[in-house]
Scaffold this motif. Structure first.
Motif, PDB file in Angstrom:
ATOM      1  N   MET A 125       0.829  -1.206   0.000  1.00 36.69           N
ATOM      2  CA  MET A 125       0.000   0.000   0.000  1.00 36.69           C
ATOM      3  C   MET A 125       0.870   1.265   0.000  1.00 36.69           C
ATOM      4  O   MET A 125       1.991   1.277   0.529  1.00 36.69           O
ATOM      5  N   LYS A 126       0.365   2.291  -0.580  1.00 35.25           N
ATOM      6  CA  LYS A 126       1.095   3.549  -0.726  1.00 35.25           C
ATOM      7  C   LYS A 126       1.344   4.179   0.639  1.00 35.25           C
ATOM      8  O   LYS A 126       0.431   4.317   1.453  1.00 35.25           O
ATOM      9  N   GLY A 127       2.588   4.556   0.902  1.00 35.70           N
ATOM     10  CA  GLY A 127       2.934   5.226   2.151  1.00 35.70           C
ATOM     11  C   GLY A 127       3.181   4.295   3.323  1.00 35.70           C
ATOM     12  O   GLY A 127       3.298   4.753   4.460  1.00 35.70           O
TER      13      GLY A 127
ATOM     14  N   ARG B 152      11.662  -1.889   1.387  1.00 34.10           N
ATOM     15  CA  ARG B 152      12.300  -2.133   0.091  1.00 34.10           C
ATOM     16  C   ARG B 152      11.721  -1.125  -0.896  1.00 34.10           C
ATOM     17  O   ARG B 152      10.640  -1.343  -1.453  1.00 34.10           O
ATOM     18  N   GLY B 153      12.462  -0.015  -1.078  1.00 28.57           N
ATOM     19  CA  GLY B 153      11.932   1.075  -1.887  1.00 28.57           C
ATOM     20  C   GLY B 153      10.778   1.733  -1.161  1.00 28.57           C
ATOM     21  O   GLY B 153      10.861   2.075   0.024  1.00 28.57           O
ATOM     22  N   GLN B 154       9.662   1.895  -1.860  1.00 28.67           N
ATOM     23  CA  GLN B 154       8.470   2.495  -1.271  1.00 28.67           C
ATOM     24  C   GLN B 154       7.506   1.447  -0.714  1.00 28.67           C
ATOM     25  O   GLN B 154       6.432   1.798  -0.229  1.00 28.67           O
ATOM     26  N   LYS B 155       7.899   0.199  -0.765  1.00 31.75           N
ATOM     27  CA  LYS B 155       7.032  -0.889  -0.311  1.00 31.75           C
ATOM     28  C   LYS B 155       7.682  -1.639   0.837  1.00 31.75           C
ATOM     29  O   LYS B 155       8.756  -1.289   1.319  1.00 31.75           O
ATOM     30  N   ARG B 156       7.060  -2.724   1.247  1.00 26.81           N
ATOM     31  CA  ARG B 156       7.614  -3.586   2.289  1.00 26.81           C
ATOM     32  C   ARG B 156       7.729  -5.013   1.751  1.00 26.81           C
ATOM     33  O   ARG B 156       6.880  -5.477   0.987  1.00 26.81           O
ATOM     34  N   HIS B 157       8.797  -5.687   2.199  1.00 23.18           N
ATOM     35  CA  HIS B 157       8.997  -7.097   1.876  1.00 23.18           C
ATOM     36  C   HIS B 157       8.917  -7.880   3.175  1.00 23.18           C
ATOM     37  O   HIS B 157       9.595  -7.553   4.161  1.00 23.18           O
ATOM     38  N   ILE B 158       8.074  -8.907   3.195  1.00 25.20           N
ATOM     39  CA  ILE B 158       7.850  -9.677   4.420  1.00 25.20           C
ATOM     40  C   ILE B 158       8.882 -10.785   4.500  1.00 25.20           C
ATOM     41  O   ILE B 158       8.933 -11.671   3.638  1.00 25.20           O
ATOM     42  N   GLU B 159       9.720 -10.751   5.535  1.00 27.12           N
ATOM     43  CA  GLU B 159      10.762 -11.747   5.721  1.00 27.12           C
ATOM     44  C   GLU B 159      10.541 -12.515   7.019  1.00 27.12           C
ATOM     45  O   GLU B 159      10.118 -11.935   8.025  1.00 27.12           O
TER      46      GLU B 159
END
Length: 780
Positions: free
Chosen positions: A312-314, A458-465
């Motif tokens: 999602m944005k932001g 990760r950039g403008q988004k999120r990566h779930i680890e």
């Protein structure tokens, strides 16, 4: 509620970019058939999947008409395909030789009423519902449903017919209740484990001042109460506790979200736990992003793996996000299966047809969209979230392998079995898959732990680890980044979340146990009383009281009671096979010997005062004290001998995965042997009781009948009470039976000996002389 709620996945654009427009969503309707996919097989597995997320015009429904479902759900669609892929894998592997598994997939449309309709359809047999055990339903097991509310409704129906139901996502703790949901199983832990894991995360990061926001549904309420208790246990304090409406179309939802945002903003708690569905979290985060509020967020399993939220944005404005999700794994080859979707021989799958129409139907360059394929599904959804479907399907396959007695070449068992037989095998199944051991615990859950997740920027988004796991019971890890936890070595054990293993503690009826000490003291008093009675009877062995009491039979009775008391002592302490056998044999033979002597006394009194002379003469031929005692005791000896030969008592270790204790208890072997041994004594006691009642009009001064009646009533009452307690209190069996033995022995001592000791010691010799006895008899 439900694991990893990704209803947001339904809005992924099947053509590649933005979400579907509102007008497009309104047109996504399925056909109004009940079930959308099926494949023939010797044994059919049912699947309940919310391939659509809404039922159209449900609020206007006024009569039992067909449901119209809208909004295609990608995640549920892929989960249903994972079951199909696993079934195909099992069929192709020859795991069940000569058996082909089929399937039928019915849409729940994320609503309980629709799910019940689909369930009833799968249970039909020749257009009727099964009524009796011998009428088999269409399916033998059902995988689903996704949401706890739906699973609870379906489980009520399936519990009626004892059809096994395996959910891969429904985690609410109420489903642990096997009285209400006797056929429900799941391949995940219940929320009781989740709340403890959440509390442990707080402790690990030293977060001792947190806020909580939960939904007002059954999942939210149960999870909240569980977390509040677990947080208190580990001294984590709750700064605030807010509740949001679970339903998205609630009239006050927007107002409540802003009120909750105000509370979060004004609180000095920097950590907030959200036990909400993903759509509510998205709306709350939109307010947080708008206000620029940053906190550390803890995600429950319902949104911890939500890709729409991560994209999602932001999202980077809101702060750190940690969460827990169910253990996932890989399904090799599944990505290729999704990239080449076809319907197998004899199979029908309207869900695939609908997906391809949505994905490719608007492309003019594709004249036949049903033959088109791409790798969209492998990128649009998290395939690791389908691991539970893989495990659930394999669990059914392993249970079928046991039920059908399969070997390497064929499965000779009966294929048209009632579902409850498969349910019994599922409860016992234990198998290894991907180097992990799986089985259902007593509540029907898999205790396979959780992943700890971190939403990395990760950039403008999120990566779930995944950054860690909660250790399953019996495993540990002392280093980071291990692919799997290590198994505890050399008989050691660990509880969930431990970083090291320890020796388990043996638990038994210990000498230091307060009740055991009390029992031993009472038993010691019993031995002391027998010694005192022996001395007194030896002193008064020439008195009429001694002879009326049974004469030398008294010494035999005391010998039997001594052996019986000795058997009671063996119930205390660490048991072994020899002690388990000796204590039952000592009690059985010792107490039988005592009761046999009492039977002789009773028979003698009955004969002496029998009014019918002919009958008295006939029965007198049977009166042989030595023969009666030997025969009665020998019969008990044979019972114990056969018991020991064919299925003797032995030590049993009861080990719980959720405890560091190993309960040592004597398994009595054959319940028939144990029951016959006790019943035989009860029969002798009942005969004594009956004969004593018939002879109760003996002259009262030296009448033994009353004492015999009372002692036998004590014995029978004690052992009638003993049986249900013994059956229900597994861990307390040693204490229960030892207590029953001691009370029975004291009943005989008090009724048969103490009054005679009083007469020998305290009465005048003239008063208890033979002459006095004869005079009183004549007066009678």
């Amino acid at each position: 509620m439900d694991a990893t709620d990704l209803e947001g996945d339904q809005h992924v654009d099947l053509k590649g970019g933005a979400a579907l427009a509102d007008g497009q969503e309104d047109n996504l309707e399925t056909s109004d058939s009940t079930c959308g996919a099926r494949s023939p097989g010797d044994i059919v597995i049912g699947v309940l999947s919310p391939c659509h997320t809404k039922v159209e015009s449900l609020q206007e429904r006024i009569r039992p008409e067909r449901f119209k479902c809208t909004e295609f759900d990608l995640r549920s669609f892929v989960q249903a395909l994972a079951v199909i892929y696993t079934i195909d894998t099992i069929n192709d592997s020859g795991f069940l030789p000569g058996i082909r598994l089929g399937y039928i997939i019915c849409d729940t449309c994320s609503h309980a009423l629709k799910a019940i309709q689909s369930t009833l359809h799968m249970l039909t047999f020749n257009s009727t519902l099964p009524i009796c055990d011998f009428e088999g339903p269409l399916v033998k097991a059902i995988i689903g449903a996704r949401y706890s509310e739906v699973s609870s409704a379906v489980a009520r129906v399936l519990g009626l017919y004892m059809v096994p139901q395996i959910s891969t996502t429904s985690s609410v703790t109420t489903l642990d209740d096997k009285l209400r949901f006797p056929s429900f199983l799941r391949t995940i832990p219940s929320d009781g484990h989740q709340t403890r894991a959440l509390a442990q995360i707080m402790v690990h990061f030293n977060w001792d001042w947190v806020g909580v926001v939960s939904g007002d549904d059954s999942y939210g309420r149960a999870a909240l109460q569980g977390f509040l208790k677990d947080a208190e246990d580990v001294q984590v304090c709750i700064a605030f506790n807010e509740v949001l409406p679970h339903y998205l179309d609630h009239a006050e939802i927007k107002q409540r979200i802003h009120e909750v945002a105000d509370r979060i903003q004004s609180s000095n708690a920097r950590v907030v736990l959200l036990v909400l569905r993903a759509e509510l979290v998205e709306q709350l985060f939109e307010v947080m992003i708008e206000r620029g509020i940053s906190r550390t967020w803890i995600a429950s399993d319902s949104w911890s793996m939500s890709r729409p939220l991560a994209l999602m944005k932001g999202i980077n404005v809101v702060g750190d996000i940690f969460g827990i999700s169910f253990i996932t794994g890989q399904n090799p080859g599944f990505d290729s299966f999704l990239a080449n979707l076809t319907q197998g021989p004899g199979a029908v799958n309207r869900f695939i047809d609908e997906y391809k129409d949505l994905r490719f139907g608007c492309s003019p360059e594709l004249p036949d969209p049903q033959n088109a394929n791409d790798d969209f599904l492998t990128h649009a959804t998290d395939l690791s979230l389908t691991y539970s479907e893989k495990v659930a399907t394999w669990a059914i396959a392993y249970a079928l392998r046991d039920l059908l007695k399969c070997n390497q070449t064929h499965c000779p068992g009966e294929r048209d079995f009632p579902p409850w037989k498969l349910l019994q095998e599922l409860k016992r199944v234990r198998f290894t898959l991907d180097n992990r051991e799986f089985f259902f615990d007593d509540n029907g859950n898999f205790a396979n732990g959780y992943h700890l997740t971190h939403w990395v920027k990760r950039g403008q988004k999120r990566h779930i680890e995944v950054i860690g796991d909660q250790c399953e019971e019996g495993t540990y890890t002392n280093v980071s980044n291990l692919p799997n936890c290590l198994k505890c070595p050399n008989g050691t054990w660990s509880l969930r979340g431990w970083s090291k293993c320890r020796q388990q503690t043996e638990v038994y009826f210990n000498w230091n146990d307060p009740f055991a000490i009390s029992l031993l003291v009472v038993t010691g008093i019993g031995f002391l009383l027998l010694l005192c009675v022996l001395i007194i009877f030896l002193i008064g062995r020439h008195s009429i009281v001694f002879k009326v009491a049974g004469g030398k039979l008294c010494f035999v009775i005391m010998a039997g009671l001594t052996v019986s008391f000795g058997g009671a002592i063996l119930f205390v302490g660490r048991p072994n096979d020899y002690i388990c056998r000796a204590r039952q044999t000592m009690y059985g033979l010792g107490f039988t010997l005592s009761v046999s002597c009492i039977l002789v006394k009773t028979f003698r009194t009955f004969l002496a005062f029998l009014m019918d002379g002919n009958q008295q003469h006939s029965l007198h031929k049977l009166y042989n004290p030595t023969a009666i005692i030997i025969c009665c005791t020998a019969i008990q000896g044979l019972i114990c001998l056969f018991w020991l030969i064919f299925d003797s008592p032995k030590v049993e270790k009861s080990i719980s995965r959720q405890s560091m204790n190993i309960v040592l208890i004597c398994n009595e072997g054959s319940n028939w042997g144990f029951g016959i041994m006790l019943s035989y004594i009860a029969v002798l006691a009942a005969i004594c009781f009956v004969l004593a009642r018939k002879g109760r009009k003996v002259p009262q001064r030296f009448n033994e009948s009353g004492y015999i009646i009372f002692s036998m009533v004590i014995y029978l009452f004690v052992w009638i009470c003993f049986t249900p307690i013994y059956v229900t209190k597994f861990k307390q069996r040693s204490a229960v039976q030892a207590s029953a033995i001691v009370v029975s022995n004291f009943g005989i001592i008090c009724c048969h000996f103490l009054s005679k000791c009083y007469m020998i010691l305290c009465k005048n010799k003239e008063d208890i002389s033979r002459k006095a006895y004869m005079n009183r008899e004549q007066l009678q």
